[in-house]
Design a protein around this motif. Sequence first.
Motif, short mmCIF file in Angstrom:
data_model
loop_
_atom_site.label_atom_id
_atom_site.label_comp_id
_atom_site.label_asym_id
_atom_site.label_seq_id
_atom_site.Cartn_x
_atom_site.Cartn_y
_atom_site.Cartn_z
N LEU A 8 0.82 -1.21 0.00
CA LEU A 8 0.00 0.00 0.00
C LEU A 8 0.86 1.27 0.00
CD1 LEU A 8 -2.87 -1.02 2.44
CD2 LEU A 8 -2.97 -0.81 -0.05
N LEU A 9 1.95 1.25 0.75
CA LEU A 9 2.85 2.41 0.76
C LEU A 9 3.56 2.60 -0.57
CD1 LEU A 9 4.39 2.25 4.36
CD2 LEU A 9 2.63 3.80 3.48
N THR A 10 3.92 1.51 -1.22
CA THR A 10 4.53 1.60 -2.55
C THR A 10 3.51 2.14 -3.55
OG1 THR A 10 6.02 -0.24 -2.08
CG2 THR A 10 5.66 0.30 -4.39
N GLY A 11 2.29 1.65 -3.48
CA GLY A 11 1.23 2.17 -4.34
C GLY A 11 0.99 3.65 -4.11
N LEU A 12 1.01 4.07 -2.85
CA LEU A 12 0.85 5.48 -2.53
C LEU A 12 2.01 6.30 -3.09
CD1 LEU A 12 -0.76 7.69 -1.08
CD2 LEU A 12 0.51 7.12 1.01
N ALA A 13 3.23 5.78 -2.99
CA ALA A 13 4.40 6.48 -3.52
C ALA A 13 4.30 6.62 -5.04
CB ALA A 13 5.68 5.74 -3.14
N PHE A 31 -5.59 5.09 -7.90
CA PHE A 31 -4.79 4.52 -6.81
C PHE A 31 -4.67 3.01 -6.93
CE2 PHE A 31 -4.36 2.95 -2.39
CZ PHE A 31 -3.11 3.48 -2.14
N GLY A 32 -5.74 2.34 -7.33
CA GLY A 32 -5.68 0.88 -7.49
C GLY A 32 -4.66 0.48 -8.53
N ALA A 34 -2.12 2.26 -9.33
CA ALA A 34 -0.80 2.60 -8.78
C ALA A 34 -0.28 1.45 -7.92
CB ALA A 34 -0.89 3.88 -7.96
N ILE A 35 -1.18 0.80 -7.18
CA ILE A 35 -0.77 -0.36 -6.38
C ILE A 35 -0.32 -1.49 -7.31
CG2 ILE A 35 -1.61 -2.17 -4.83
CD1 ILE A 35 -3.35 -0.03 -3.51
N VAL A 36 -1.09 -1.73 -8.38
CA VAL A 36 -0.71 -2.76 -9.36
C VAL A 36 0.65 -2.42 -9.98
CG1 VAL A 36 -1.34 -3.85 -11.53
CG2 VAL A 36 -3.09 -3.43 -9.82
N ALA A 37 0.84 -1.15 -10.35
CA ALA A 37 2.12 -0.73 -10.94
C ALA A 37 3.26 -0.94 -9.95
CB ALA A 37 2.05 0.72 -11.38
N GLY A 38 3.04 -0.60 -8.68
CA GLY A 38 4.06 -0.82 -7.66
C GLY A 38 4.40 -2.29 -7.51
N LEU A 39 3.38 -3.14 -7.55
CA LEU A 39 3.62 -4.59 -7.46
C LEU A 39 4.42 -5.10 -8.67
CD1 LEU A 39 0.24 -6.00 -6.13
CD2 LEU A 39 2.49 -6.29 -5.10
N ILE A 40 4.04 -4.64 -9.85
CA ILE A 40 4.74 -5.11 -11.06
C ILE A 40 6.17 -4.59 -11.08
CG2 ILE A 40 4.78 -5.00 -13.58
CD1 ILE A 40 1.74 -5.02 -13.52
N ILE A 41 6.37 -3.33 -10.71
CA ILE A 41 7.74 -2.80 -10.64
C ILE A 41 8.57 -3.61 -9.66
CG2 ILE A 41 9.15 -0.82 -9.91
CD1 ILE A 41 6.90 0.99 -11.03
#
Length: 119
Positions: A8-13, A31-32, A34-41
């Motif tokens: 969640l913090l990565t998605g927020l970032a 935001f959702g 962004a969380i997916v993008a953070g997970l994939i990154i």
Amino acid sequence: MRFIIDVLLTGLAVFLAALVLPDSAVSVAGFGWAIVAGLIISFVNATIGTILRFFTFPLNLLTLGLISFIITVLMVQLTSYFMGSKFDVANFWWAAVFALVVALIQMLLDSLFKSKNRD
């Protein structure tokens, strides 16, 4: 539980970095996403990025970690390619700026939400 908070913090970032940078440079659908993008990154950095860092280790030592940063930027671009219009980064230079902004925001968020019982 800590993993969910980190996601969640990565998605927020990622979301905040996309808000800070111009829409023509970096865009995220919400935001959702962004969380997916953070997970994939995180996933491509942990898999493909680790393999690339292993093979470029001597060069990474000579450049004092610059190659590792370039690999991270390439992983952001790869994520942008996978996600299409839901998460889009214009080019290499904007991906580099995005990676720096995300790193700074994550440092700030980690210091704000740091628990005393953290391993």
